[in-house]
Design a protein around this motif. Structure first.
Motif, short mmCIF file in Angstrom:
data_model
loop_
_atom_site.label_atom_id
_atom_site.label_comp_id
_atom_site.label_asym_id
_atom_site.label_seq_id
_atom_site.Cartn_x
_atom_site.Cartn_y
_atom_site.Cartn_z
N GLY A 393 0.83 -1.21 0.00
CA GLY A 393 0.00 0.00 0.00
C GLY A 393 0.86 1.25 0.00
N SER A 394 0.32 2.33 -0.57
CA SER A 394 1.00 3.63 -0.58
C SER A 394 0.00 4.70 -0.20
CB SER A 394 1.60 3.92 -1.96
OG SER A 394 2.63 3.00 -2.27
N PHE A 395 0.43 5.68 0.60
CA PHE A 395 -0.47 6.68 1.16
C PHE A 395 0.19 8.05 1.09
CE2 PHE A 395 -0.61 2.60 3.28
CZ PHE A 395 -1.94 2.23 3.12
N ASP A 396 -0.66 9.07 0.96
CA ASP A 396 -0.15 10.44 0.89
C ASP A 396 0.24 10.95 2.27
OD1 ASP A 396 -0.54 10.63 -1.86
OD2 ASP A 396 -2.61 11.35 -1.63
N LEU A 397 1.30 11.75 2.30
CA LEU A 397 1.70 12.47 3.50
C LEU A 397 1.28 13.92 3.33
CD1 LEU A 397 5.36 11.23 4.24
CD2 LEU A 397 3.31 10.75 5.58
N TRP A 418 3.56 6.94 13.36
CA TRP A 418 3.68 8.37 13.62
C TRP A 418 4.83 8.90 12.75
CZ3 TRP A 418 1.83 10.89 18.57
CH2 TRP A 418 0.82 10.13 19.18
N VAL A 419 4.52 9.94 11.95
CA VAL A 419 5.50 10.50 11.03
C VAL A 419 5.68 11.98 11.34
CG1 VAL A 419 6.14 10.88 8.62
CG2 VAL A 419 4.80 8.85 9.25
N GLY A 420 6.90 12.38 11.66
CA GLY A 420 7.20 13.78 11.91
C GLY A 420 7.62 14.46 10.62
N VAL A 421 6.88 15.52 10.25
CA VAL A 421 7.17 16.30 9.05
C VAL A 421 7.12 17.77 9.42
CG1 VAL A 421 6.55 16.79 6.65
CG2 VAL A 421 6.05 14.54 7.63
N GLY A 422 8.25 18.44 9.31
CA GLY A 422 8.27 19.85 9.67
C GLY A 422 7.80 20.06 11.09
N ARG A 423 6.80 20.91 11.25
CA ARG A 423 6.26 21.20 12.58
C ARG A 423 4.99 20.42 12.88
NH1 ARG A 423 9.03 26.06 11.46
NH2 ARG A 423 10.14 26.87 13.30
N SER A 424 4.82 19.29 12.22
CA SER A 424 3.62 18.47 12.42
C SER A 424 4.00 17.01 12.63
CB SER A 424 2.67 18.57 11.21
OG SER A 424 2.20 19.89 11.04
N VAL A 425 3.10 16.29 13.30
CA VAL A 425 3.19 14.84 13.41
C VAL A 425 1.91 14.27 12.82
CG1 VAL A 425 3.35 12.86 14.95
CG2 VAL A 425 4.65 14.93 15.46
N LEU A 426 2.05 13.44 11.79
CA LEU A 426 0.92 12.78 11.15
C LEU A 426 0.79 11.38 11.71
CD1 LEU A 426 1.73 13.81 7.46
CD2 LEU A 426 0.40 15.09 9.15
N VAL A 427 -0.40 11.03 12.19
CA VAL A 427 -0.63 9.71 12.78
C VAL A 427 -1.56 8.92 11.87
CG1 VAL A 427 -1.35 8.43 14.81
CG2 VAL A 427 -0.39 10.73 15.08
N PHE A 428 -1.07 7.77 11.39
CA PHE A 428 -1.86 6.86 10.57
C PHE A 428 -2.16 5.60 11.37
CE2 PHE A 428 0.65 9.50 7.80
CZ PHE A 428 -0.13 9.74 6.68
N ASP A 429 -3.37 5.06 11.20
CA ASP A 429 -3.66 3.81 11.89
C ASP A 429 -3.01 2.65 11.16
OD1 ASP A 429 -5.28 3.16 9.71
OD2 ASP A 429 -7.16 3.56 10.76
N ALA A 430 -3.19 1.44 11.67
CA ALA A 430 -2.51 0.28 11.11
C ALA A 430 -2.94 -0.04 9.69
CB ALA A 430 -2.73 -0.94 12.02
N ALA A 431 -4.08 0.55 9.26
CA ALA A 431 -4.55 0.33 7.90
C ALA A 431 -4.08 1.41 6.93
CB ALA A 431 -6.08 0.26 7.89
N GLY A 432 -3.38 2.43 7.46
CA GLY A 432 -2.88 3.50 6.61
C GLY A 432 -3.77 4.71 6.51
N THR A 433 -4.80 4.78 7.34
CA THR A 433 -5.70 5.94 7.33
C THR A 433 -5.18 7.02 8.26
OG1 THR A 433 -7.61 4.50 6.93
CG2 THR A 433 -8.06 6.71 7.77
N LEU A 434 -5.10 8.25 7.75
CA LEU A 434 -4.66 9.37 8.59
C LEU A 434 -5.74 9.66 9.62
CD1 LEU A 434 -2.59 11.66 9.13
CD2 LEU A 434 -3.90 13.07 7.54
N VAL A 435 -5.41 9.55 10.91
CA VAL A 435 -6.41 9.72 11.97
C VAL A 435 -6.17 10.97 12.81
CG1 VAL A 435 -6.95 7.27 12.12
CG2 VAL A 435 -5.08 8.18 13.50
N LYS A 436 -4.97 11.53 12.76
CA LYS A 436 -4.70 12.70 13.59
C LYS A 436 -3.49 13.46 13.07
CE LYS A 436 -5.64 15.18 17.31
NZ LYS A 436 -6.96 15.83 17.48
N THR A 437 -3.57 14.79 13.14
CA THR A 437 -2.43 15.64 12.86
C THR A 437 -2.15 16.49 14.09
OG1 THR A 437 -2.92 15.75 10.49
CG2 THR A 437 -1.50 17.47 11.40
#
Length: 750
Positions: A393-397, A418-437
């Motif tokens: 699977g591939s997902f957008d950041l 959990w992916v840190g990008v710049g001044r944000s942390v993007l949280v994806f669930d185990a299925a790859g869905t973005l659930v929180k910024t």
């Protein structure tokens, strides 16, 4: 402390705890869930799910406790260690604090077997086992689901604190030994915990403070707190400011004081010869002690405390950009740019290789057989199946394209990435869905997870360019719940921690009591320790005592550091307060005098984090020559045990002993009561369902014996009510009680 008779008006008085509340309901009120004692202790550093311990060691766990859906939330409630001789109810109730009846409750006590909002659990072989109730499993266990909502049946958890509770069922209404409570909160609320009034910060506030700076490991690049040896491993480069020493290598520190226990500076280079090498990234721990790590440019080494040099291999190809434990004990996963390989540590041979569209770093989730590969340049997150070694699977950041690369980490408990990008942390669930910024004021640089508490720790670094108005040279540590992403501790400023000389990294002690944060620019590791403002675990209750009686008011609180206590008294209805001289113990003991009737008391707990006060309790002092309460105090002797062991005449209300208030499960609460049989002058024996809940006879002069299915009273109210049998709509079969939900709502029960 103990005051003497005739002391000044501001000195404390006392009395016996005697809650006099009217039921305010019809017969079904006898089924109300009773009060919660101090025995139901809940950690201040609460999270989700949450576990509480009862007065007899019972364990109660609720699957979700914060951020609940106000419309309806299904929660799983599990218990163990409950009494196999006593049935219990499981329900959501208004939490009125220690020694207070939790009422009203959503859905009430389930006596029909059809309720989804509460559950009835009974001992195996109980007459009600089957359609009406389910039986305990081995060891007093149960596992049920209930559906709860923010509002219903006269309960509104948006306006009052609510808890999921267990308590003895209606056949033992005065039994407090099964009471356990866990505070819950719906979306947009803070969890109520009955923990008193926080004066400067909310009760139970979690924060961290700097305890020490370790400067014994050069320029720290990465950290690992070994799970077995408990040693702190530090991957380090040379610190230019210390030109006389080349500090490159793997450092092993004592986590208590930062003392150096070992330093492995040598590792095999491209020719196999040993050379001084920095330790860039730590892959993971070795069993017992030691770590696997990457040393520049393409080295994969391993070493433990006491080794003179690391063993390792030099890989072909490009520079290693990330490393993690492999799928077998003898392998590691290695990223060399967009190429992912699984390498045999002994030989350096690649057993599997995969080339991705792009990327440099990854995070492995062996529990779920997944690996998450981050391509910050293209703004993509790729999921790799570790079994087939293919992209699944591939997902957008969002905002990741061209953003400053931070970190990629997986939560072992949930599988979220959990992916840190710049001044944000993007949280994806185990299925790859973005659930929180999560958005911070600094650059997101590393994250670590504590599965014991369900916390995620994120370190943010300042950019370090003071020409940019957004920079101030100070970083930040933040803590979040991994289920609801709520802030779980006060943000902590990290002065001087900026990114100009490298990225900061984290290590968290299991349980979260200690956190280690690196600052490469300063050449130090900061040890942070957790603090918790006082949280009341035992609250006093209103008191009634006869003139000349010695009484004790008790309160307890937990916190880190250990809080101190002082007692305060108000002689003007809680308008003004003053300290009680010398009263700095958990129990305030003194002799009650008529002049002190109406005084209020409270305990104030303090530590370095904050101040928390208990709710004020009222003292009522009555004349010493009573006789109209039918054995009200249940005989003389030690009234804190709820029994008049020597059995004085009930007409005098008993004398001697110390009466107390403070939520004890075995006697400080009057709900357990003594025998009212000795109080013969106070009235006849109770014919309307007397029970121990009437506190030694109460107003009806009951027997004080344990409540049965045929009778009972509202716990700790002192008001006798109709028997359950008479109150119910009817009986079916062999004495099976029918529960009418509609009538319960009309009468306001629960």
């Amino acid at each position: 402390m103990t005051s003497t008779p005739g002391t000044a008006p501001g000195t404390p008085p006392g009395g016996q705890s005697r809650l006099r509340r009217r039921a305010g309901t019809a017969a079904v009120a006898a089924l109300l869930l009773a009060g919660i004692p101090v025995g139901a202790a809940v950690s201040a550093d609460a999270g989700t799910p949450k576990t509480a311990t009862g007065p007899q060691g019972q364990k109660l766990t609720v699957s979700a406790t914060t951020g609940l859906d106000p419309a309806q939330q299904k929660v799983r409630v599990q218990g163990e260690g409950y009494g196999l001789t006593t049935g219990i109810y499981v329900a959501l109730c208004k939490d009125n604090g220690n020694n207070r009846v939790p009422s009203p409750c959503l859905g009430g006590a389930d006596m029909s077997g059809g309720s989804k909002t509460s559950q009835w659990i009974v001992p195996p072989g109980d007459p009600y086992e089957g359609d009406l109730a389910q039986a305990f499993g081995p060891g007093g266990t149960f596992d049920v689901e209930i559906e709860i909502a923010q509002k219903g049946d006269g309960l509104d958890c948006a306006e009052v604190a609510c808890s999921v509770v267990t308590r003895a069922d209606h056949r033992a209404a005065g039994d407090r030994t099964q009471d356990v409570r866990i505070p819950v909160a719906f979306a947009g609320q803070d969890p109520g915990d009955g923990g008193g009034e926080g004066v400067d910060v909310p009760a139970g506030t979690v924060s961290y403070k700097s305890a020490a700076d370790f400067t014994t490991a050069g320029k720290p690049l990465d950290l690992l707190l070994h799970p077995d040896s408990k040693k702190l491993y530090v991957g380090a480069d040379n610190l230019p400011d210390t030109a006389d020493v080349d500090e490159r290598g793997l450092h092993v520190l004592n986590p208590e004081n930062g003392a150096s226990e070992s330093w492995i500076s040598q590792a095999p280079g491209s020719t196999g010869a040993l050379r001084a090498s920095a330790a860039a990234r730590i892959a993971g721990p070795l069993p017992g002690d030691g770590v696997v790590y990457n040393y520049p440019l393409r080295g994969v080494g391993s070493a433990k405390s006491g080794d003179e040099a690391a063993t390792g291999v030099w890989l072909a190809g490009s520079t290693i950009t990330d490393i993690a434990p492999g799928t077998t004990p003898g392998t590691v996963l290695v990223a060399q740019g967009a190429t992912l390989s699984e390498i045999e540590r002994a030989t350096g041979t690649a057993t599997r290789t995969l080339t991705l569209p792009g990327g440099t770093q990854f995070a492995a989730d062996p529990e779920r057989g997944a690996l998450w590969y981050t391509d910050f340049t293209a703004g993509k997150l790729h999921r790799v199946d570790l079994a087939s070694f293919t992209v699944s699977g591939s997902f957008d950041l969002p905002g990741g394209s061209g953003g400053m690369a931070g970190f990629t980490e997986t939560d072992p408990a949930t599988g979220a990435v959990w992916v840190g990008v710049g001044r944000s942390v993007l949280v994806f669930d185990a299925a790859g869905t973005l659930v929180k910024t999560l958005v911070g004021k600094d650059l997101a640089r590393d994250a670590a997870f504590d599965t014991a508490s369900g916390r995620a720790y994120v370190v943010w670094q300042d950019g370090g360019d003071l020409s940019d108005p957004a920079n101030d040279n100070n970083g930040t540590l933040t803590v979040y719940g991994t289920e609801d992403f709520a802030v779980a501790a006060k943000d902590l400023s990290l002065p001087g921690n900026h990114s100009q000389a490298g990225a900061a990294s984290l290590a968290v002690e299991p349980g979260g009591a200690t956190v280690f944060v690196t600052s490469p620019a300063e050449g130090k590791i900061t040890k942070l320790v957790r603090q918790v403002s006082p949280l009341v675990t035992r609250a006093p209750a209103d008191l009634t005592a006869k003139d000349g009686k010695e009484v004790a008011i008790r309160a307890e609180a937990e916190g880190t550091p250990e809080p101190t206590v002082r007692w305060q008294v108000s002689t003007d209805g809680a308008q003004t307060w003053k300290d009680v001289e010398g009263a700095t113990e958990s129990a305030l003991t003194f002799t009650a005098r008529t002049a002190q009737d109406g005084y209020r008391y409270r305990a104030e707990f303090r530590n370095d984090v904050g101040t928390t006060r208990t709710a004020a309790v009222k003292l009522t002092v009555t004349p010493a020559t009573g006789g109209d309460t039918g054995g009200d105090v249940g005989g003389n002797g030690d009234a804190s045990n709820g029994a008049g062991s020597t059995g004085s005449d009930g007409s005098t209300g008993g004398d001697g002993g110390t009466q107390s208030s403070g939520g004890s499960t075995t006697g400080d609460s009057d709900s357990t009561g003594g025998s009212g049989a000795t109080g013969t002058s106070g009235g006849s024996s109770g014919t309307v369902g007397g029970s121990s809940a009437t506190v030694g006879g109460g107003v009806a002069g009951g027997t004080g014996t344990a409540a049965t299915s045929g009778g009972g009273s509202l716990a700790a109210t002192g008001a006798t009510v109709m028997s359950v049998t008479l109150a119910a709509a009817g009986l079916v079969g062999a004495g099976v009680l029918v529960h009418r939900r509609a009538r319960r709502r009309t009468e306001g029960a629960l």
